[in-house]
Enzyme design. Structure first.
Site, PDB file in Angstrom:
ATOM      1  CB  CYS A  90      64.975  72.212  18.911  1.00  0.00           C
ATOM      2  SG  CYS A  90      63.741  73.182  17.998  1.00  0.00           S
TER       3      CYS A  90
ATOM      4  CB  CYS B 163      60.082  66.774  19.448  1.00  0.00           C
ATOM      5  SG  CYS B 163      61.719  66.960  18.706  1.00  0.00           S
TER       6      CYS B 163
ATOM      7  CB  CYS C 248      67.659  63.238   7.909  1.00  0.00           C
ATOM      8  SG  CYS C 248      66.773  64.044   9.228  1.00  0.00           S
TER       9      CYS C 248
ATOM     10  CB  CYS D 105      63.258  64.109  15.670  1.00  0.00           C
ATOM     11  SG  CYS D 105      63.577  65.815  15.862  1.00  0.00           S
TER      12      CYS D 105
ATOM     13  CB  CYS E  57      57.430  69.960  19.777  1.00  0.00           C
ATOM     14  SG  CYS E  57      57.512  71.315  18.595  1.00  0.00           S
TER      15      CYS E  57
ATOM     16  CD  GLU F 107      69.638  62.785  16.230  1.00  0.00           C
ATOM     17  OE1 GLU F 107      70.076  62.057  17.124  1.00  0.00           O
ATOM     18  OE2 GLU F 107      68.445  62.935  15.982  1.00  0.00           O
TER      19      GLU F 107
HETATM   20  N1  SAH Z   1      62.083  71.581  13.616  1.00  0.00           N
HETATM   21  C1  SAH Z   1      61.651  71.159  12.341  1.00  0.00           C
HETATM   22  C2  SAH Z   1      62.509  70.113  11.720  1.00  0.00           C
HETATM   23  C3  SAH Z   1      63.053  69.015  12.621  1.00  0.00           C
HETATM   24  S1  SAH Z   1      61.861  67.895  13.240  1.00  0.00           S
HETATM   25  C4  SAH Z   1      60.202  70.693  12.428  1.00  0.00           C
HETATM   26  O1  SAH Z   1      59.694  70.519  13.513  1.00  0.00           O
HETATM   27  O2  SAH Z   1      59.593  70.555  11.378  1.00  0.00           O
HETATM   28  C5  SAH Z   1      61.496  66.912  11.822  1.00  0.00           C
HETATM   29  C6  SAH Z   1      60.173  66.191  11.892  1.00  0.00           C
HETATM   30  O3  SAH Z   1      60.213  65.154  12.885  1.00  0.00           O
HETATM   31  C7  SAH Z   1      59.013  67.109  12.276  1.00  0.00           C
HETATM   32  O4  SAH Z   1      57.923  66.950  11.417  1.00  0.00           O
HETATM   33  C8  SAH Z   1      58.727  66.662  13.665  1.00  0.00           C
HETATM   34  O5  SAH Z   1      57.419  66.931  14.039  1.00  0.00           O
HETATM   35  C9  SAH Z   1      59.003  65.172  13.601  1.00  0.00           C
HETATM   36  N2  SAH Z   1      59.117  64.538  14.917  1.00  0.00           N
HETATM   37  C10 SAH Z   1      59.580  65.062  16.060  1.00  0.00           C
HETATM   38  N3  SAH Z   1      59.500  64.173  17.068  1.00  0.00           N
HETATM   39  C11 SAH Z   1      58.965  63.041  16.558  1.00  0.00           C
HETATM   40  C12 SAH Z   1      58.621  61.751  17.101  1.00  0.00           C
HETATM   41  N4  SAH Z   1      58.819  61.466  18.368  1.00  0.00           N
HETATM   42  N5  SAH Z   1      58.085  60.840  16.260  1.00  0.00           N
HETATM   43  C13 SAH Z   1      57.891  61.128  14.945  1.00  0.00           C
HETATM   44  N6  SAH Z   1      58.185  62.307  14.389  1.00  0.00           N
HETATM   45  C14 SAH Z   1      58.719  63.269  15.172  1.00  0.00           C
HETATM   46 FE1  SF4 Z   2      62.171  71.605  17.456  1.00  0.00          FE
HETATM   47 FE2  SF4 Z   2      61.481  69.032  17.629  1.00  0.00          FE
HETATM   48 FE3  SF4 Z   2      59.588  70.924  17.578  1.00  0.00          FE
HETATM   49 FE4  SF4 Z   2      61.024  70.408  15.343  1.00  0.00          FE
HETATM   50  S1  SF4 Z   2      59.616  69.015  16.379  1.00  0.00           S
HETATM   51  S2  SF4 Z   2      60.500  72.432  16.208  1.00  0.00           S
HETATM   52  S3  SF4 Z   2      63.022  69.881  16.278  1.00  0.00           S
HETATM   53  S4  SF4 Z   2      61.115  70.662  19.174  1.00  0.00           S
END
Ligand code: SAH
Ligand code: SF4
Length: 363
Positions: free
Chosen positions: A125, A132, A118, A349, A129, A99
């Site tokens: 990934c 996420c 974006c 994300c 996390c 996406e």
């Molecule tokens: N992997 C990288 C970049 C992609 S995620 C990273 O983690 O920084 C981009 C941003 O979206 C990150 O700051 C991540 O913490 C945030 N993000 C992920 N899941 C989310 C959610 N459910 N609600 C809000 N932000 C989220």
């Molecule tokens: Fe990966 Fe999502 Fe964690 Fe970013 S926030 S490092 S995309 S698992």
């Protein structure tokens, strides 16, 4: 009929200009056709080889036979926020999907209007996390340089009809960009070339979960990109429970690497902090966050969590988020609360893709 077409044609976006010229002259075309094709591709944002009108039909057909016009194909496009947010689901040549989100921000007294894309850096990934959607969906593969470059181009073509152009890029789509370091840096350098888009790395932000060796490598790269560090917690016990890789690269190491990057490039770091009710949103945690990151060359973005299907985690109240912000500001740290875009199209994300993948298609 094969639905998924893999191809051995090289992507045009990353093709060497001399190789394109040689390819065309071998087919009897004059070499200058290669420059014309590049102008159509990068400057005019032509939608296909076929649309490159000043090229002969034979040259267009030859290019189409030798090169892939785009490695990403629009599979779904959805709009939200009355057109201010556009989310693409792109199909790759191996049938996988990623996406890409385009967001328009109006001009304010602090700055000009922006249109930000974006982009994704990986399919899924590997970091995993807890909050996420992408992290919970697992990891398939890295994107190639061309697949990253082509997301920018596909989004730009979509904007052309509205006479808009991209002003910023953020690596905040699917994936951990520093886990696909070479392709990400190559794409940023590709966009910047004088014979492509001349798009300055200063307008690019890499968001990372904090892979310390790659932050260090980036600082030495001589590439003036912005770095956003996804911190999300002020102490290691909590951060490790949310972000497994914190056990390898704990907060102090991440913050030290980020500081070194800021000092080397002169560019302010930003820290991303997803607000999770009852988990990382207390006033005491705000105070600890302030002392961990300090106020020199730092900025904090508070991001109210976007809902993830099946997750018990959720965002705190607006008042709690404002109270958290006030504590950081009182400590001299500039802090913004990110406006939440595209909630009605799952623009957080990994979420549109999560929904698309939910009813597993046969085969
Ligand atoms: N992997 C990288 C970049 C992609 S995620 C990273 O983690 O920084 C981009 C941003 O979206 C990150 O700051 C991540 O913490 C945030 N993000 C992920 N899941 C989310 C959610 N459910 N609600 C809000 N932000 C989220
Ligand atoms: Fe990966 Fe999502 Fe964690 Fe970013 S926030 S490092 S995309 S698992």
């Amino acid at each position: 009929m094969a639905i998924v077409a893999t191809t051995d044609r090289a992507p045009f976006a990353t093709a060497d200009p001399d190789a394109v010229a040689r390819f065309l002259t071998a087919g009897g075309e004059p070499a200058y056709r290669a420059d014309q094709a590049r102008t159509w591709f990068w400057r005019q944002l032509a939608p296909s080889f076929e649309a490159m009108r000043t090229l002969s039909p034979a040259a267009r057909a030859q290019l189409a036979g030798g090169y892939t016009f785009s490695t990403v194909a629009e599979h779904r496009k959805r709009e939200a926020d009355r057109g201010a947010t556009v989310k693409y689901l792109f199909r790759l040549q191996d049938g996988r999907t990623i996406e890409t989100v385009v967001m328009h921000y109006p001009a304010t007294e602090r700055g000009r209007a922006r249109t930000t894309v974006c982009v994704s850096s990986q399919v899924g990934c590997p970091i995993g996390c807890t909050f996420c959607a992408t992290g919970q969906s697992g990891f398939d593969r890295n994107l190639t340089e061309a697949e990253i470059v082509d997301q920018f181009l596909a989004a730009s073509r979509g904007l052309k009809a509205q006479q808009r152009a991209l002003t910023n890029v953020v690596f905040m789509g699917m994936g951990e960009p520093l886990n696909n370091y070479a392709a990400v840096v190559a794409a940023i350098r590709r966009w910047a070339r004088p014979d492509t888009l001349k798009f300055s790395p200063r307008r690019v932000t890499i968001s990372t979960i904090g892979l310390v060796p790659f932050i260090e490598r980036l600082a030495a790269e001589n590439l003036p990109v912005n770095l956003a560090i996804s911190l999300h917690a002020p102490d290691d016990a909590l951060r490790s429970s949310m972000i497994p890789v914190n056990r390898k690269y704990p907060i102090a190491a991440v913050v030290a690497a980020a500081r070194a990057h800021a000092e080397r490039t002169g560019r302010r770091n930003s820290y991303e902090y997803v607000m999770l009710a009852g988990v990382n949103d207390s006033s005491e945690q705000a105070g600890r966050l302030a002392s961990v990151i300090g106020r020199h060359l730092t900025h904090v973005n508070l991001i109210p969590m976007n809902p993830v299907e099946g997750s018990p985690l959720h965002r705190p109240s607006r008042d709690r988020t404002l109270a958290f912000q006030r504590i950081l500001q009182a400590a001299g740290i500039s802090t913004t609360i990110r406006d939440t875009r595209g909630l009605d199209i799952d623009a957080a994300c990994g979420q549109l893709r999560a929904r698309e993948l939910a009813p597993t298609p046969a085969g």
